[in-house]
Design a protein around this motif. Structure first.
Motif, PDB file in Angstrom:
ATOM      1  N   ASN A 122      -1.595 -10.731   7.441  1.00 17.95           N
ATOM      2  CA  ASN A 122      -1.010 -11.008   8.748  1.00 17.95           C
ATOM      3  C   ASN A 122      -1.994 -10.580   9.858  1.00 17.95           C
ATOM      4  N   PRO A 123      -2.393 -11.527  10.736  1.00 14.97           N
ATOM      5  CA  PRO A 123      -3.388 -11.199  11.767  1.00 14.97           C
ATOM      6  C   PRO A 123      -2.951 -10.072  12.690  1.00 14.97           C
ATOM      7  N   GLU A 124      -1.637  -9.843  12.812  1.00 13.28           N
ATOM      8  CA  GLU A 124      -1.214  -8.783  13.745  1.00 13.28           C
ATOM      9  C   GLU A 124      -1.655  -7.386  13.277  1.00 13.28           C
ATOM     10  N   ILE A 125      -2.083  -7.270  12.032  1.00 12.52           N
ATOM     11  CA  ILE A 125      -2.534  -5.944  11.552  1.00 12.52           C
ATOM     12  C   ILE A 125      -3.887  -5.587  12.193  1.00 12.52           C
ATOM     13  N   GLY A 126      -4.637  -6.612  12.562  1.00 16.70           N
ATOM     14  CA  GLY A 126      -5.904  -6.391  13.271  1.00 16.70           C
ATOM     15  C   GLY A 126      -6.898  -5.575  12.456  1.00 16.70           C
ATOM     16  N   ASP A 127      -7.615  -4.662  13.143  1.00 19.52           N
ATOM     17  CA  ASP A 127      -8.675  -3.921  12.443  1.00 19.52           C
ATOM     18  C   ASP A 127      -8.176  -2.601  11.854  1.00 19.52           C
ATOM     19  N   ARG A 128      -6.855  -2.488  11.743  1.00 20.63           N
ATOM     20  CA  ARG A 128      -6.288  -1.282  11.107  1.00 20.63           C
ATOM     21  C   ARG A 128      -6.417  -1.351   9.588  1.00 20.63           C
ATOM     22  N   ILE A 129      -6.815  -2.515   9.077  1.00 23.10           N
ATOM     23  CA  ILE A 129      -6.799  -2.697   7.614  1.00 23.10           C
ATOM     24  C   ILE A 129      -8.201  -2.967   7.081  1.00 23.10           C
ATOM     25  N   LEU A 130      -8.489  -2.374   5.937  1.00 28.58           N
ATOM     26  CA  LEU A 130      -9.731  -2.669   5.211  1.00 28.58           C
ATOM     27  C   LEU A 130      -9.353  -3.403   3.934  1.00 28.58           C
ATOM     28  N   TYR A 131      -9.901  -4.599   3.758  1.00 24.18           N
ATOM     29  CA  TYR A 131      -9.676  -5.350   2.516  1.00 24.18           C
ATOM     30  C   TYR A 131     -10.825  -5.055   1.568  1.00 24.18           C
ATOM     31  N   ILE A 132     -10.462  -4.693   0.381  1.00 23.19           N
ATOM     32  CA  ILE A 132     -11.494  -4.371  -0.607  1.00 23.19           C
ATOM     33  C   ILE A 132     -11.020  -4.934  -1.946  1.00 23.19           C
ATOM     34  N   THR A 133     -11.939  -5.390  -2.753  1.00 25.31           N
ATOM     35  CA  THR A 133     -11.501  -5.916  -4.054  1.00 25.31           C
ATOM     36  C   THR A 133     -11.860  -4.945  -5.178  1.00 25.31           C
ATOM     37  N   TYR A 134     -11.039  -4.997  -6.200  1.00 30.56           N
ATOM     38  CA  TYR A 134     -11.284  -4.220  -7.425  1.00 30.56           C
ATOM     39  C   TYR A 134     -12.666  -4.594  -7.965  1.00 30.56           C
ATOM     40  N   GLU A 135     -12.989  -5.892  -7.872  1.00 30.31           N
ATOM     41  CA  GLU A 135     -14.240  -6.399  -8.439  1.00 30.31           C
ATOM     42  C   GLU A 135     -15.458  -5.803  -7.736  1.00 30.31           C
ATOM     43  N   GLU A 136     -15.366  -5.649  -6.387  1.00 29.86           N
ATOM     44  CA  GLU A 136     -16.529  -5.062  -5.714  1.00 29.86           C
ATOM     45  C   GLU A 136     -16.645  -3.578  -6.030  1.00 29.86           C
ATOM     46  N   MET A 137     -15.509  -2.933  -6.306  1.00 24.45           N
ATOM     47  CA  MET A 137     -15.564  -1.518  -6.695  1.00 24.45           C
ATOM     48  C   MET A 137     -16.217  -1.372  -8.073  1.00 24.45           C
ATOM     49  N   ILE A 138     -15.937  -2.322  -8.953  1.00 28.03           N
ATOM     50  CA  ILE A 138     -16.580  -2.298 -10.268  1.00 28.03           C
ATOM     51  C   ILE A 138     -18.079  -2.543 -10.118  1.00 28.03           C
ATOM     52  N   ALA A 178      -1.720   3.801  12.048  1.00 31.55           N
ATOM     53  CA  ALA A 178      -2.033   4.186  10.663  1.00 31.55           C
ATOM     54  C   ALA A 178      -3.030   3.207  10.060  1.00 31.55           C
ATOM     55  N   LYS A 179      -3.988   3.736   9.312  1.00 34.04           N
ATOM     56  CA  LYS A 179      -5.004   2.873   8.694  1.00 34.04           C
ATOM     57  C   LYS A 179      -4.536   2.446   7.309  1.00 34.04           C
ATOM     58  N   ILE A 180      -4.999   1.283   6.917  1.00 33.44           N
ATOM     59  CA  ILE A 180      -4.526   0.701   5.663  1.00 33.44           C
ATOM     60  C   ILE A 180      -5.721   0.246   4.831  1.00 33.44           C
ATOM     61  N   ILE A 181      -5.694   0.602   3.565  1.00 32.94           N
ATOM     62  CA  ILE A 181      -6.701   0.070   2.636  1.00 32.94           C
ATOM     63  C   ILE A 181      -5.955  -0.797   1.635  1.00 32.94           C
ATOM     64  N   TYR A 182      -6.264  -2.071   1.663  1.00 30.70           N
ATOM     65  CA  TYR A 182      -5.551  -3.024   0.792  1.00 30.70           C
ATOM     66  C   TYR A 182      -6.499  -3.475  -0.320  1.00 30.70           C
ATOM     67  N   VAL A 183      -6.127  -3.158  -1.551  1.00 25.35           N
ATOM     68  CA  VAL A 183      -6.979  -3.530  -2.682  1.00 25.35           C
ATOM     69  C   VAL A 183      -6.427  -4.791  -3.343  1.00 25.35           C
ATOM     70  N   THR A 184      -7.291  -5.769  -3.513  1.00 23.02           N
ATOM     71  CA  THR A 184      -6.903  -7.017  -4.188  1.00 23.02           C
ATOM     72  C   THR A 184      -7.712  -7.134  -5.484  1.00 23.02           C
ATOM     73  N   ARG A 185      -7.071  -7.686  -6.512  1.00 22.89           N
ATOM     74  CA  ARG A 185      -7.760  -7.879  -7.798  1.00 22.89           C
ATOM     75  C   ARG A 185      -7.479  -9.295  -8.285  1.00 22.89           C
ATOM     76  N   ASN A 186      -8.413  -9.874  -8.993  1.00 15.75           N
ATOM     77  CA  ASN A 186      -8.205 -11.206  -9.573  1.00 15.75           C
ATOM     78  C   ASN A 186      -6.829 -11.248 -10.251  1.00 15.75           C
ATOM     79  N   PRO A 187      -5.952 -12.169  -9.813  1.00 11.93           N
ATOM     80  CA  PRO A 187      -4.587 -12.157 -10.365  1.00 11.93           C
ATOM     81  C   PRO A 187      -4.551 -12.385 -11.878  1.00 11.93           C
ATOM     82  N   LYS A 188      -5.573 -12.991 -12.435  1.00 10.19           N
ATOM     83  CA  LYS A 188      -5.563 -13.165 -13.899  1.00 10.19           C
ATOM     84  C   LYS A 188      -5.716 -11.800 -14.588  1.00 10.19           C
ATOM     85  N   ASP A 189      -6.584 -10.956 -14.043  1.00 12.79           N
ATOM     86  CA  ASP A 189      -6.725  -9.611 -14.617  1.00 12.79           C
ATOM     87  C   ASP A 189      -5.521  -8.726 -14.276  1.00 12.79           C
TER      88      ASP A 189
END
Ligand code: PPS
Length: 291
Positions: A176-192, A118-129
């Motif tokens: 976790n490195p075991e997730i390998g290339d199944r995950i895409l990390y993307i930030t809220y900030e780059e989407m903005i 299964a593929k995973i898209i993990y969105v991270t955002r500045n914790p202050k926002d």
């Protein structure tokens, strides 16, 4: 937690507070036993990081730019959270590939998740926002604690005494490195900053394509001002006694840096120090980190 009324709203699952309105022992049993399909696509987030935004983008990608799903199906039905009470009933109705959401940390995911493709898209955002967004969400959502003052809420946030626990624990768990290339990390900030580019990255990751014209239309539709008008995504279908938009809108500001309007210099120092202390061994750098 300080008072009985607060305790009544949550229960504790592996040390994490979950609002009883949306989660139950049954729903978590369903979640733990959930059978992942190899072509599932997961949106995983710490709350208030861009979940609803992805619940719009992914269905539009999967539909090839057809707006019907996002204009006719509420976001929580088109990309259901697997751990929520209503999951079983909603997930049964999904076609393949399924787009699913979860706010859980990595190590609490269902056992079949770890060995799946299964593929995973993990969105991270500045914790202050995230903190600011969460504070206003707590003011309008009756199923969450009254946040108290912003400073009080910041204390709870840093201590992880908020729904889904500590921001740092969540972010670290999904690295976790075991997730390998199944995950895409993307930030809220780059989407903005570049939504079209961010959707392009997601298309590549999922091995999908949209014509340039469809990509333009999807990008435009997913702008804050347009999504805010979509009754299938803006939570206006939720009764006022659960989410009271006279206190704060779910689609509140949708910007980067609103924390500057909320943090005192003292809180900023304290917050930076606490996050730095918990992230310093990880080697993870975010665009918003102090240089
Ligand atoms: S939840 O409750 O965890 O599902 O919340 P989540 O959807 O993760 O986060 C809500 C915040 O995301 C903002 N949002 C957007 N910002 C910019 N553009 C678009 N299209 C968009 N869609 C949602 C939403 O406004 C919340 O942020 P704040 O800062 O409170 O406005």
């Amino acid at each position: 937690m300080s008072c009985n009324q607060e305790i009544k709203k949550y229960f504790v699952y592996h040390g994490i507070f979950l609002p009883k309105m949306a989660y139950s022992e049954n729903s978590l049993n369903y979640f733990k036993a959930f059978k992942i399909q190899e072509d599932d696509i997961f949106i995983t987030t710490y709350p208030k990081s861009g979940t609803t935004w992805m619940q719009e983008i992914i269905p539009l990608i999967l539909s090839g730019g057809d707006f019907t799903p996002v204009q006719t199906i509420p976001n929580w039905e088109r990309v259901p959270w697997v751990e929520e009470k209503r999951a079983a009933q909603l997930i049964d109705k999904l076609g393949s590939p399924r787009a699913l959401a979860s706010h859980m940390p990595y190590h609490l995911m269902p056992s079949t998740f770890f060995s799946s493709k299964a593929k995973i898209i993990y969105v991270t955002r500045n914790p202050k926002d995230v903190l600011v967004s969460s504070f206003h969400f707590h003011r309008m959502a009756s199923f969450l604690d009254d946040p108290g003052t912003f400073e009080e809420f910041a204390e709870k946030f840093l201590a992880g005494q908020v729904f889904f626990g500590k921001w740092t624990d969540h972010v670290k768990s999904w690295r976790n490195p075991e997730i390998g290339d199944r995950i895409l990390y993307i930030t809220y900030e780059e989407m903005i900053q570049d939504l079209r580019g961010a959707i392009g990255r997601i298309l590549c990751f999922l091995g999908r394509q949209l014509s340039a014209d469809a990509l333009d239309r999807v990008t435009e539709h997913c702008q804050f001002k347009n999504m805010k008008q979509n009754t299938m995504s803006n939570y206006s279908l939720v009764p006022k006694h659960l989410m009271d938009s006279s206190k704060s809108h779910f689609f509140r500001k949708g910007n980067v840096g609103d924390w500057k309007n909320h943090f005192s210099p003292e809180l900023e120092m304290k917050f930076n120090a606490a996050i730095h202390e918990e992230m310093k061994e990880t080697g993870i750098n975010f665009p918003w980190d102090e240089k």
